[in-house]
Design a protein around this motif. Structure first.
Motif, PDB file in Angstrom:
ATOM      1  N   GLU A   1      35.599  51.111  47.184  1.00 25.62           N
ATOM      2  CA  GLU A   1      36.073  49.778  47.355  1.00 25.62           C
ATOM      3  C   GLU A   1      35.202  48.617  46.571  1.00 25.62           C
ATOM      4  O   GLU A   1      34.103  48.682  46.682  1.00 25.62           O
ATOM      5  N   SER A   2      35.965  47.755  45.956  1.00 23.72           N
ATOM      6  CA  SER A   2      35.229  46.562  45.550  1.00 23.72           C
ATOM      7  C   SER A   2      35.447  45.527  46.323  1.00 23.72           C
ATOM      8  O   SER A   2      36.567  44.808  46.330  1.00 23.72           O
ATOM      9  N   LYS A   3      34.514  45.286  47.116  1.00 23.87           N
ATOM     10  CA  LYS A   3      34.749  43.957  48.301  1.00 23.87           C
ATOM     11  C   LYS A   3      34.737  42.761  47.407  1.00 23.87           C
ATOM     12  O   LYS A   3      33.811  42.475  46.338  1.00 23.87           O
ATOM     13  N   VAL A   4      35.568  41.554  47.900  1.00 21.92           N
ATOM     14  CA  VAL A   4      35.929  40.359  47.297  1.00 21.92           C
ATOM     15  C   VAL A   4      34.850  39.405  48.035  1.00 21.92           C
ATOM     16  O   VAL A   4      35.139  39.053  49.026  1.00 21.92           O
ATOM     17  N   GLU A   5      33.489  39.130  47.406  1.00 23.97           N
ATOM     18  CA  GLU A   5      32.606  38.195  48.481  1.00 23.97           C
ATOM     19  C   GLU A   5      32.056  37.182  47.376  1.00 23.97           C
ATOM     20  O   GLU A   5      31.568  36.097  47.717  1.00 23.97           O
ATOM     21  N   THR A   6      31.999  37.504  45.961  1.00 23.16           N
ATOM     22  CA  THR A   6      31.250  36.588  45.301  1.00 23.16           C
ATOM     23  C   THR A   6      32.162  36.280  44.165  1.00 23.16           C
ATOM     24  O   THR A   6      33.267  36.643  43.866  1.00 23.16           O
ATOM     25  N   VAL A   7      31.748  35.422  43.313  1.00 17.08           N
ATOM     26  CA  VAL A   7      32.378  34.912  42.184  1.00 17.08           C
ATOM     27  C   VAL A   7      32.748  35.962  41.042  1.00 17.08           C
ATOM     28  O   VAL A   7      33.668  36.216  40.663  1.00 17.08           O
ATOM     29  N   GLY A   8      31.776  37.212  40.969  1.00 21.91           N
ATOM     30  CA  GLY A   8      31.914  38.201  40.227  1.00 21.91           C
ATOM     31  C   GLY A   8      33.143  39.061  40.756  1.00 21.91           C
ATOM     32  O   GLY A   8      33.777  39.728  39.854  1.00 21.91           O
ATOM     33  N   ASP A   9      33.278  39.216  41.807  1.00 22.73           N
ATOM     34  CA  ASP A   9      34.229  39.937  42.550  1.00 22.73           C
ATOM     35  C   ASP A   9      35.649  39.458  42.561  1.00 22.73           C
ATOM     36  O   ASP A   9      36.645  40.199  41.771  1.00 22.73           O
ATOM     37  N   TYR A  10      35.749  38.100  42.450  1.00 20.51           N
ATOM     38  CA  TYR A  10      36.975  37.378  42.293  1.00 20.51           C
ATOM     39  C   TYR A  10      37.261  37.352  41.097  1.00 20.51           C
ATOM     40  O   TYR A  10      38.517  37.649  40.902  1.00 20.51           O
ATOM     41  N   ARG A  11      36.287  37.359  40.222  1.00 20.41           N
ATOM     42  CA  ARG A  11      36.756  37.655  38.640  1.00 20.41           C
ATOM     43  C   ARG A  11      37.415  38.861  38.379  1.00 20.41           C
ATOM     44  O   ARG A  11      38.431  39.071  37.867  1.00 20.41           O
ATOM     45  N   LYS A  12      36.967  39.909  39.033  1.00 20.42           N
ATOM     46  CA  LYS A  12      37.535  41.127  38.770  1.00 20.42           C
ATOM     47  C   LYS A  12      38.987  41.313  39.518  1.00 20.42           C
ATOM     48  O   LYS A  12      39.771  42.121  39.075  1.00 20.42           O
ATOM     49  N   GLU A  13      39.342  40.808  40.571  1.00 21.65           N
ATOM     50  CA  GLU A  13      40.312  40.854  40.977  1.00 21.65           C
ATOM     51  C   GLU A  13      41.360  40.130  40.479  1.00 21.65           C
ATOM     52  O   GLU A  13      42.717  40.608  40.174  1.00 21.65           O
ATOM     53  N   LEU A  14      41.010  39.153  39.678  1.00 22.93           N
ATOM     54  CA  LEU A  14      42.076  38.409  38.665  1.00 22.93           C
ATOM     55  C   LEU A  14      42.291  39.409  37.854  1.00 22.93           C
ATOM     56  O   LEU A  14      43.654  39.675  37.206  1.00 22.93           O
ATOM     57  N   MET A  15      41.607  40.029  37.101  1.00 26.21           N
ATOM     58  CA  MET A  15      41.772  40.996  35.932  1.00 26.21           C
ATOM     59  C   MET A  15      42.496  42.156  36.212  1.00 26.21           C
ATOM     60  O   MET A  15      43.551  42.441  35.635  1.00 26.21           O
ATOM     61  N   LYS A  16      42.360  42.522  37.472  1.00 23.05           N
ATOM     62  CA  LYS A  16      43.318  43.633  38.103  1.00 23.05           C
ATOM     63  C   LYS A  16      44.528  43.202  38.047  1.00 23.05           C
ATOM     64  O   LYS A  16      45.620  44.022  37.744  1.00 23.05           O
ATOM     65  N   ASN A  17      45.012  42.015  38.701  1.00 23.63           N
ATOM     66  CA  ASN A  17      46.320  41.506  38.779  1.00 23.63           C
ATOM     67  C   ASN A  17      47.121  41.273  37.312  1.00 23.63           C
ATOM     68  O   ASN A  17      48.120  41.616  37.339  1.00 23.63           O
ATOM     69  N   ILE A  18      46.259  40.638  36.386  1.00 27.07           N
ATOM     70  CA  ILE A  18      46.700  40.221  35.067  1.00 27.07           C
ATOM     71  C   ILE A  18      46.958  41.731  34.588  1.00 27.07           C
ATOM     72  O   ILE A  18      48.232  41.837  33.730  1.00 27.07           O
TER      73      ILE A  18
END
Length: 953
Positions: free
Chosen positions: A310-327
């Motif tokens: 699991e990649s937890k969404v806690e930091t700026v870097g985590d959020y960046r990765k979530e966007l890439m997954k969705n795109i």
């Protein structure tokens, strides 16, 4: 399977120097300002918490979140979250977390026995749709939306939450009664999917505890546990350090915080609390395969699941990765969607998603619904597209289009920030407590996303696929009907298919777009012929030069939402049975095709990033359009409306794709007991009428492409008898140019036509029909009464009262008193055209030995209300529920669209909502009793009963 939604959460991206110096608004949080103004971004920077929320923790460990929000007005939503679900159960406790959730509705310290539901119903709270709860693997959540303008009710609502937190009575007699209810809930879930799940869950969960901890539990435990066991479970786990209260609504946060401190500070704290161990799913570092079939499965589903930590969404870097997954997911799903629309699609449906799984894992899931006997084609088609992205990536145009759509979604969410419903905030705070997930404010989310979204690069998004689409920790799961068993692959063959596709000489994706305008020519402008104010509801009726009627109702319920509905009399009723299938499919085929100068794929790409949706339809008695738009998209919306009248198309590929998929879906539907049951009901009521029965292959083969388009064009050839209703955030000055340029330009022949009376009615005398289908030892009952009706406002209101009152009584008797059902209810419907008719239905599922007595109990309730009428208490519950719902409805665009459109179609006064409360207050026990005697006619009662194959009456 999760469906990807643009901008489900906010995302952060890497900074450039240009972005770092961008304008930073003053109304965002201090933390967000630091992030946006940083010269160099630290990827481990924590995301800012929503500062509009009052968050706190009591000395006993109890957490709370309070937020003031005035949409809807005079309402508040409360959630109690408990970090306890089925995963904490021992083998002897399987199902007790869920059982305890039920018991919190069956006796609390301040609401004994069933007093809770009774009290809240008297306040207008609906059991099931408002008052509810759920139990998962890792949490139990209770929800209570109530009015906030009544201080006593608000106070008692908080008391309910306090009682839920720790003061369930757990009386033995109530526990014994609830066993049967949960047993019926369990029984209702039994079927092909449950039987297959029992086989594939151990594989999916990597042999972890999750496979043996389904929240519903086991029959052995539910029916046999010692009541002392659930009391100990409650004592162990319902404690303040594992709980949170979330309150969002039209309240005073300071006063609310004081009340929470007063009520929750005295909660019991265990001296030696049981450890809440975190249970996870280990990665096995190997690939797994399982193929499961069942005789009642109606389709073949293939899934490829690739698990990751699991990649937890806690930091700026985590959020960046979530966007890439969705795109990434959005772009590959668009390609799979194109394949679905091809003339000979390789599958019925397919999709890819990268998201949270469970037990500390994420996964990439690729799924497809196979055509019968063509599993290999579907499997390879999905793998091929994943490999194509791996080898060639995405195109720059795909990427820009998708990012543009996310940017538009971000703007739309921000524009509506002050109109967000309270319910929409709750899950963010709940997940913050349960999972340490981020909870950004609307301002922070919008500004951070706006600043950072343009910096995402195509190369990085492609790399996401390379990270998640790998050859280890991969599960292949196949679920199929028994009839497909011999055609399904074994694991070795599937592995060969992966290798085969990898060796193929793939070519890069060709992103075909068109630069042509939607319409081939501009419409010839018309004029407004007349205007008439409808002051009572703040609307206006406009007649255009071509005869088109338009009713406008500007509102401020949303900041940028415009809803559109159009209708005209006729529909499929004006065509013969020989033409019926082509007529019934015409709207779907046109809607699935392109429009104007753009084909299907070009149209989809043209619409990306536009908040516009217009869809044509042809129903039995009307044809029309429905849709929505924001202000920016209004020109596109009206172009589409004009195009659906003047430049519709049914493309060859689309026709072949839609019809082949429709026919393919027939293959195994007779396996499904519910389909067989419904088919028998329809046949009993309407014989073999082609207009009522589900279509078979022979009937679908009657659909002709040319004839379907011809019928569609005929239905939309004359706009003079069309009425458009437009509701939402516009002014007359803004909308009138579109009415003149597009609607007044629609073709008009001024023909006079009405929908035909097809004289399709149910038999005058009821019968009993038993259908035997299925393996599970359960019964499904539907009781239906049909007949002639007296259509008027008073009759409609009293029938609605009868529906609600009988629903409440049946819940009380069949569920609470007799423990015979999990859910039940009455449903009434009526129509004015072609003739005034009504139906009254009661449905429930139960055991095969209980259904006769439950039918008798239902009919006994019918007779009681006919003899005695409802009690004043029963009626008061209906009245207050309707009043409370009406208060909310009046602030909804969709309510007004439905009310105005519905009234115009049946010749009813469109200002009816202004006298609704007056009509409601005229309902009495005597008027409900009269309606019950008029319509609950047992000689017109149809008893439809579904039993297993082996059970005969």
């Amino acid at each position: 399977m999760k469906i990807l939604k643009p901008l489900a959460i906010a995302f952060l991206l890497p900074f450039t120097a240009e972005v770092a110096t961008a304008y930073v608004p003053s109304n965002i949080s201090a933390e967000a300002k630091v992030i946006l103004q940083s010269d160099s971004l630290k990827w481990d920077a924590k995301l800012p918490f929503d500062q509009t929320v009052k968050q706190g923790k009591l000395a006993n460990g109890f957490t709370y979140y309070i937020r003031k929000n005035t949409e809807p007005e005079k309402r508040v939503t409360m959630y109690l979250g408990v970090k306890v679900g089925s995963i904490v159960e021992t083998d002897k406790q399987q199902g007790l977390a869920h059982f305890l959730e039920h018991m919190n509705f069956n006796g609390l310290k301040h609401f004994p026995k069933n007093a809770l539901v009774d009290y809240l119903q008297k306040a207008g709270v609906r059991f099931g749709s408002d008052l509810n709860a759920y139990t998962g693997f890792d949490e139990t959540v209770y929800q209570l939306p109530i009015p906030s303008d009544d201080p006593e009710l608000l106070k008692n609502g908080l008391q309910v939450m306090r009682d839920w937190a720790q003061d369930a009575m757990l009386e033995t007699d109530e526990i014994e009664k609830e066993r049967g209810i949960i047993m019926e809930e369990m029984r209702g879930g039994r079927g092909s999917m449950q039987r297959m799940r029992d086989k594939f869950m151990p594989v999916l969960m990597n042999g972890s505890l999750y496979a043996n901890r389904l929240p519903i539990g086991t029959e052995e435990v539910v029916m046999g546990f010692d009541p002392a066991l659930i009391r100990q479970f409650h004592k162990d786990w319902y404690r303040p350090d594992l709980q949170t209260l979330i309150v969002v609504g039209d309240i005073d946060p300071v006063a609310m915080e004081a009340e929470i401190k007063r009520l929750f500070s005295d909660m019991r704290v265990e001296k030696n609390p049981k450890e809440r161990k975190k249970v996870g799913i280990d990665l096995l570092n190997k690939n797994q395969f399982i193929s499961v079939t069942d005789p009642e499965m109606a389709y073949t589903l293939g899934q490829i699941l690739i698990k990751h930590k699991e990649s937890k969404v806690e930091t700026v870097g985590d959020y960046r990765k979530e966007l890439m997954k969705n795109i990434y997911g959005s772009m590959i799903n668009a390609r799979l969607g194109e394949l679905t629309q091809s003339a000979n699609p390789p599958f019925l449906q397919a999709g890819v998603d990268i998201s949270e799984f469970m037990g500390g894992l994420d996964n990439l899931t690729a799924y497809f619904v196979s055509k019968p006997g063509q599993f290999e084609d579907g499997f390879k088609a999905v793998v091929r597209e994943l490999d194509r992205v791996d080898k060639f990536g995405f195109t720059e145009s795909e990427f820009k289009r998708t990012v543009s759509a996310y940017a538009k979604s971000n703007e739309t969410s921000y524009v509506e920030r002050d109109k967000r419903k309270s319910d929409s905030y709750v899950n963010a705070y709940l997940n913050h407590f349960l999972k340490d997930a981020p909870a950004l404010s609307s301002e922070d989310r919008y500004q951070i996303t706006k600043q950072l979204l343009p910096t995402l690069t195509l190369k990085e998004v492609v790399a996401i696929g390379e990270e998640y689409y790998v050859d280890s920790n991969r599960d292949v799961v196949i679920l199929a009907p028994d009839s497909e068993k011999d055609k399904l692959p074994q694991e070795a063959q599937v592995n060969t298919w992966f290798a085969d596709v990898d060796k193929e000489q793939l070519t890069a994706y060709d992103d075909k777009v068109s630069d042509l305008p939607l319409l081939s020519k501009e419409p010839v402008k018309g004029t407004i012929k007349s205007e008439k104010a409808i002051d009572k509801i703040g609307a206006k009726e406009i007649v255009l030069s071509n005869g088109v009627k338009v009713v406008l109702k500007p509102t401020n319920f949303k900041n940028d939402e415009i809803l559109i509905s159009a209708f005209s009399p006729g529909g499929t009723s004006v065509y013969s049975d020989a033409d019926y299938m082509s007529a019934s499919m015409a709207g779907t085929l046109v809607n699935s095709s392109g429009l104007g100068q753009l084909n299907t794929i070009e149209m989809q790409k043209y619409m990306t990033g536009k908040q516009v949706n217009i869809s044509p339809y042809i129903s039995e008695r009307t044809e029309g359009l429905s849709g929505s738009s924001d202000k920016e998209g209004l020109k596109t919306a009206f172009e589409m409306i004009y195009g659906y009248f003047t430049e519709p198309r049914i493309e060859d590929d689309v026709f072949q794709s839609v019809m082949s998929r429709q026919i393919t879906m027939l293959a195994n539907r007779e396996n499904d007991p519910n389909f067989v049951f419904n088919k028998n009901i329809i046949n009993t009521l309407y014989g073999n009428n082609i207009r009522r029965n589900p279509a078979d292959k022979a009937e679908l083969d009657q659909v002709k492409q040319a004839r379907a388009l011809e019928i569609y064009k005929d239905r939309f050839a004359d706009a003079s008898d069309f009425t458009f209703v437009i509701v939402g955030s516009f002014t007359e000055a803004e909308i009138k140019p579109y009415l003149e340029n597009y609607l007044a330009a629609l073709p008009a022949t001024n023909r006079k036509e009405e929908a035909k009376d097809l004289k399709i009615v149910e038999p005058a005398k009821g019968v009993e029909k038993i259908v035997n289908k299925g393996q599970e030892a359960k019964a499904n009952v539907r009781l239906s009464i049909y007949g002639d009706y007296t259509y008027n406002d008073a009759e409609n209101m009293n029938l609605a009262a009868l529906e609600t009152i009988l629903s409440n009584r049946l819940i009380e008797r069949l569920r609470e008193e007799e423990s015979g059902v999990y859910g039940t209810g009455a449903r009434a419907s009526y129509s004015k055209f072609p003739t005034q008719r009504y139906s009254f239905n009661v449905g429930f599922g139960t055991s095969v030995d209980k259904y006769p007595s439950l039918i008798n109990s239902t009919l006994d309730e019918f007779r009681k209300i006919k003899k005695d009428g409802p009690s004043q208490v029963d009626l008061d519950k209906f009245v207050i529920e309707q009043k409370r719902q009406f208060e909310v409805n009046q602030r909804e665009n969709r309510y007004w669209l439905s009310q105005i459109s519905g009234a115009l179609q049946v010749g009813r006064d469109v200002t009816y909502p202004t006298v609704y409360l007056e009509q409601l207050n005229k309902v009495t026990p005597a008027t409900v009793k009269a309606v019950a005697n008029k319509y609950l006619k047992e000689d017109q009662l149809f008893k439809f009963i579904l039993l297993p194959d082996q059970v005969k009456k």
